[in-house]
Design a protein around this motif. Structure first.
Motif, PDB file in Angstrom:
ATOM      1  N   PRO A   1       6.291  28.714   6.502  1.00 57.96           N
ATOM      2  CA  PRO A   1       7.586  28.511   5.834  1.00 57.96           C
ATOM      3  C   PRO A   1       8.515  29.679   6.148  1.00 57.96           C
ATOM      4  O   PRO A   1       8.069  30.798   6.372  1.00 57.96           O
ATOM      5  N   THR A   2       9.792  29.408   6.159  1.00 60.79           N
ATOM      6  CA  THR A   2      10.763  30.456   6.441  1.00 60.79           C
ATOM      7  C   THR A   2      12.033  30.203   5.647  1.00 60.79           C
ATOM      8  O   THR A   2      12.393  29.063   5.394  1.00 60.79           O
ATOM      9  N   ALA A   3      12.668  31.275   5.245  1.00 61.20           N
ATOM     10  CA  ALA A   3      13.940  31.170   4.526  1.00 61.20           C
ATOM     11  C   ALA A   3      15.117  31.299   5.482  1.00 61.20           C
ATOM     12  O   ALA A   3      16.248  31.050   5.105  1.00 61.20           O
TER      13      ALA A   3
ATOM     14  N   ASP B   1      16.624  37.228  10.694  1.00 60.17           N
ATOM     15  CA  ASP B   1      15.391  36.630  11.204  1.00 60.17           C
ATOM     16  C   ASP B   1      15.652  36.134  12.625  1.00 60.17           C
ATOM     17  O   ASP B   1      16.595  35.399  12.862  1.00 60.17           O
ATOM     18  N   PRO B   2      14.817  36.533  13.614  1.00 61.02           N
ATOM     19  CA  PRO B   2      15.063  36.060  14.976  1.00 61.02           C
ATOM     20  C   PRO B   2      14.968  34.539  15.100  1.00 61.02           C
ATOM     21  O   PRO B   2      15.598  33.946  15.974  1.00 61.02           O
ATOM     22  N   LEU B   3      14.205  33.908  14.204  1.00 55.69           N
ATOM     23  CA  LEU B   3      14.102  32.457  14.245  1.00 55.69           C
ATOM     24  C   LEU B   3      15.431  31.800  13.865  1.00 55.69           C
ATOM     25  O   LEU B   3      15.733  30.705  14.307  1.00 55.69           O
ATOM     26  N   HIS B   4      16.239  32.509  13.048  1.00 56.43           N
ATOM     27  CA  HIS B   4      17.522  31.964  12.617  1.00 56.43           C
ATOM     28  C   HIS B   4      18.402  31.651  13.816  1.00 56.43           C
ATOM     29  O   HIS B   4      18.982  30.556  13.913  1.00 56.43           O
TER      30      HIS B   4
ATOM     31  N   GLN C   1      19.552  27.923  15.066  1.00 61.03           N
ATOM     32  CA  GLN C   1      20.976  27.631  15.239  1.00 61.03           C
ATOM     33  C   GLN C   1      21.254  27.112  16.645  1.00 61.03           C
ATOM     34  O   GLN C   1      21.979  26.140  16.825  1.00 61.03           O
ATOM     35  N   LYS C   2      20.653  27.754  17.643  1.00 64.15           N
ATOM     36  CA  LYS C   2      20.895  27.364  19.030  1.00 64.15           C
ATOM     37  C   LYS C   2      20.290  26.004  19.343  1.00 64.15           C
ATOM     38  O   LYS C   2      20.943  25.136  19.906  1.00 64.15           O
ATOM     39  N   ASP C   3      19.028  25.808  18.963  1.00 68.32           N
ATOM     40  CA  ASP C   3      18.312  24.589  19.338  1.00 68.32           C
ATOM     41  C   ASP C   3      18.652  23.382  18.470  1.00 68.32           C
ATOM     42  O   ASP C   3      18.705  22.265  18.958  1.00 68.32           O
TER      43      ASP C   3
END
Length: 150
Positions: free
Chosen positions: A52-54, A59-62, A66-68
């Motif tokens: 899970p992620t907020a 966060d590098p996943l953010h 956003q891109k994908d």
């Protein structure tokens, strides 16, 4: 208002209390839609440990989400009529799809699990077509034999 017993005067106050409950609306979004095979997603649901992620700004996943998936998520994140609050929960899993030259008819999926990676083998698309062709041939042969016997 006049009180008849003591001839006093005063005001009465009525309080009305109400509780408004709203049933939360839950939308499940499974991304990415194109490009991921159906059984790969099912295998991930069965074998992988999802994280899970907020998605906080640092966060590098953010940035990757956003891109994908930004264009796919944007319409889903618009405010709804009479919306009071919103909570968005995301979970993700990274897995590997591995093709080995020594096993050309197999595809391996490697999923993160609690103790160690989980490896699941699936037939390659080419092998799946070969099996389907063999089964179709056997079926047609049975139909022809049945017609000759009858």
């Amino acid at each position: 208002m006049t009180h008849e017993h003591c001839a006093g005067t005063g005001r009465t106050i009525e309080w009305t209390e109400g509780i408004i409950t709203r049933t939360p609306r839950t939308d499940e979004v499974k991304l990415p839609e194109p490009g991921v095979l159906y059984w790969a997603r099912k295998l991930a649901d069965q074998h992988a440990t999802w994280t899970p992620t907020a998605l906080v700004d640092n966060d590098p996943l953010h940035a990757r989400v956003q891109k994908d998936f930004g264009s796919a998520l944007k319409p889903l994140l618009r405010p709804h009529h009479q919306e009071i609050a919103r909570r968005t929960e995301l979970k993700y899993v990274r897995f590997a799809k591995v093709a080995v030259d020594e096993h050309p008819h197999r595809i391996y999926y490697v999923f993160p699990a609690l103790n160690r990676p989980k490896v699941v083998m699936q037939p390659s698309p080419r092998r799946t077509l070969q099996i389907a062709g063999i089964l179709t041939g056997v079926f047609l042969l049975l139909v022809l034999v049945n017609r000759f016997i009858a």
